[in-house]
Design a protein around this motif. Sequence first.
Motif, PDB file in Angstrom:
ATOM      1  N   PRO A 187       0.715  -1.197  -0.018  1.00 30.64           N
ATOM      2  CA  PRO A 187       0.011   0.028  -0.127  1.00 30.64           C
ATOM      3  C   PRO A 187       0.792   1.231   0.094  1.00 30.64           C
ATOM      4  O   PRO A 187       1.775   1.339   0.697  1.00 30.64           O
ATOM      5  CB  PRO A 187      -1.054  -0.167   1.299  1.00 30.64           C
ATOM      6  N   THR A 188       0.550   2.330  -0.843  1.00 36.84           N
ATOM      7  CA  THR A 188       1.276   3.428  -1.012  1.00 36.84           C
ATOM      8  C   THR A 188       1.245   4.437   0.467  1.00 36.84           C
ATOM      9  O   THR A 188       0.272   4.042   0.999  1.00 36.84           O
ATOM     10  CB  THR A 188       0.529   4.484  -1.938  1.00 36.84           C
ATOM     11  N   PRO A 189       2.153   4.929   1.010  1.00 36.85           N
ATOM     12  CA  PRO A 189       3.418   5.381   0.197  1.00 36.85           C
ATOM     13  C   PRO A 189       4.530   4.077  -0.069  1.00 36.85           C
ATOM     14  O   PRO A 189       5.624   4.267  -0.545  1.00 36.85           O
ATOM     15  CB  PRO A 189       3.968   6.573   0.387  1.00 36.85           C
ATOM     16  N   GLY A 190       4.547   3.109   0.812  1.00 35.17           N
ATOM     17  CA  GLY A 190       5.380   1.911   1.003  1.00 35.17           C
ATOM     18  C   GLY A 190       6.493   2.620   2.021  1.00 35.17           C
ATOM     19  O   GLY A 190       7.223   1.531   2.445  1.00 35.17           O
ATOM     20  N   VAL A 191       6.364   3.569   2.819  1.00 37.66           N
ATOM     21  CA  VAL A 191       7.230   3.960   3.946  1.00 37.66           C
ATOM     22  C   VAL A 191       6.741   4.034   5.102  1.00 37.66           C
ATOM     23  O   VAL A 191       7.488   4.772   5.892  1.00 37.66           O
ATOM     24  CB  VAL A 191       8.369   5.325   3.461  1.00 37.66           C
ATOM     25  N   GLN A 192       5.592   3.310   5.329  1.00 37.31           N
ATOM     26  CA  GLN A 192       4.912   3.467   6.515  1.00 37.31           C
ATOM     27  C   GLN A 192       5.793   2.770   7.513  1.00 37.31           C
ATOM     28  O   GLN A 192       6.435   1.615   7.241  1.00 37.31           O
ATOM     29  CB  GLN A 192       3.504   2.804   6.423  1.00 37.31           C
ATOM     30  N   THR A 229      10.498   0.143   7.628  1.00 35.09           N
ATOM     31  CA  THR A 229       9.245   0.687   6.580  1.00 35.09           C
ATOM     32  C   THR A 229       8.814  -0.768   5.962  1.00 35.09           C
ATOM     33  O   THR A 229       9.414  -1.840   6.051  1.00 35.09           O
ATOM     34  CB  THR A 229       9.630   1.311   5.500  1.00 35.09           C
ATOM     35  N   PHE A 230       7.662  -0.683   5.294  1.00 31.04           N
ATOM     36  CA  PHE A 230       7.087  -1.748   4.425  1.00 31.04           C
ATOM     37  C   PHE A 230       8.294  -1.954   3.642  1.00 31.04           C
ATOM     38  O   PHE A 230       8.568  -3.442   3.376  1.00 31.04           O
ATOM     39  CB  PHE A 230       5.916  -1.392   3.779  1.00 31.04           C
ATOM     40  N   GLN A 231       8.768  -1.153   2.909  1.00 32.59           N
ATOM     41  CA  GLN A 231       9.886  -1.473   1.772  1.00 32.59           C
ATOM     42  C   GLN A 231      11.053  -1.837   2.325  1.00 32.59           C
ATOM     43  O   GLN A 231      11.627  -2.958   1.628  1.00 32.59           O
ATOM     44  CB  GLN A 231      10.073  -0.443   0.834  1.00 32.59           C
ATOM     45  N   GLY A 232      11.270  -1.537   3.516  1.00 33.63           N
ATOM     46  CA  GLY A 232      12.547  -1.989   4.296  1.00 33.63           C
ATOM     47  C   GLY A 232      12.453  -3.506   4.474  1.00 33.63           C
ATOM     48  O   GLY A 232      13.450  -4.401   4.342  1.00 33.63           O
ATOM     49  N   ILE A 233      11.180  -4.269   5.056  1.00 34.56           N
ATOM     50  CA  ILE A 233      11.030  -5.441   5.004  1.00 34.56           C
ATOM     51  C   ILE A 233      11.310  -6.226   3.729  1.00 34.56           C
ATOM     52  O   ILE A 233      11.893  -7.275   3.916  1.00 34.56           O
ATOM     53  CB  ILE A 233       9.369  -5.790   5.470  1.00 34.56           C
TER      54      ILE A 233
END
Length: 327
Positions: A187-192, A229-233
Motif C-alpha cells: 500500500p502507498t506510499p510504502g514507507v509506513q 518501513t514496509f519496503q524495508g521489510i
Amino acid sequence: MQAFKAHVPRARAGAVSRRASVRVRADKVCIVNTKGGGHAFIGLHLAKQLIAKGHDVTIFNDGDQAKLSAKAPFNQYSSLRGLKVVWGSPTDYATFPQGPFDVGMVKHYVFVSSAGAYKANSIEPIHVEGDERKASAGHVAVENYLKEEGLPYTVFQPLYIYGPHTAKDCEQWFVDRVIRNRPVPIPTPGVQLVTLTHVEDVASMLAAVPGNKAAIGQHYNVCSDRAITFQGIVKAVGKALGKEPKVVLYSPEKVGTGKSGKAEGFPFRTVHFFASAEKAKRELGWKPRHDFLADAADLVAAYKASGRQNKDIDFSVDDKILSALRA
C-alpha cells in the motif's frame, strides 16, 4: 508478590574462605492461553523463560486438546521440562488448574492486551503509554475492569510479532512472494513505519514482571526499539534470499481492496504502527536482543525448513491488485 528471595549469610569470623549460599524462592505462575491468536505462542515462549528463571509454571489452555495439540505452538509444550499443562475452559470453573498462584490468578494479574487498541494519530504516530485508547476495544474493557476492581495488574501491549511458532503471518507473507519471484504489492506510499518484535523479546519483557512490585498498575508497550518501513521489510527478505524483489505500490481504495487503514490480503495496517519501548527499558530494565534486519537470514531459513515454499499460497488478492493496476 516476590519472585526471588535471596539470603546471603555473613561469613564466620576468622573463616579462611568466604562463601555465600543463596536461596531462591520461585513463584507459582499460571499462564492462560487462548485457542489461537497471539496469546498461545507468547505463552509458550514466556513459559520457557520463566522456567529458566526457576519459576513453577502451569499453562491453562482454552480449547479442545485433541484438536489443538497436534499443531504449533501447542505441540511444543512437551519440549519444556517441568511445564504443567491443563486443558479446559475459562467459563468452566471445574476445569481450572489447582492454585494458589503468585502470578496469574491471585497476587498479580498480567494481561496481554494490544497496541491495536490505541487510537491512530497521523500527527504523532508513535504510540506512548497513556495515549488515548479506543473505548470500543474489548482489550480496553478488560483493562478498565482490572482497574475498577482494584486488582494488582500489569498490562502489556504488543505490536507485530515475528519468530518461531508465531500463529499470524508477519515475515512469512513477504517471503511467500519474494521466494517465488512474484511482485510484492505494498500500500502507498510504502514507507509506513512499523515495529516488528521477536517473540523471545516479547516473552522476556513479560518475564521481567515477577518480583517487580513497581510494575503493578502500569501499562507497557511490547515492541522493538527500532522501526522499519514496509519496503524495508521487502528489501531485508530479498537480501536474505539473494534476490532483488520487485515492489508494486498501490492504493487499496482505488483498486477496491481496502479502506480506513486496512487492505485485504495485506498482513499489516496501511498506516504507521509503531511505539516507544522506553518505559519498559527504563522501569523494567528490559532491552530487546533481536533486530529484524539481523534476523532476516534466520527467518528465511526457518521458512524453508518448514516447507512452506512448496505449499500452494492463495495469491488471488495480489492478482486482483495487479490486474487493476494494468487496467
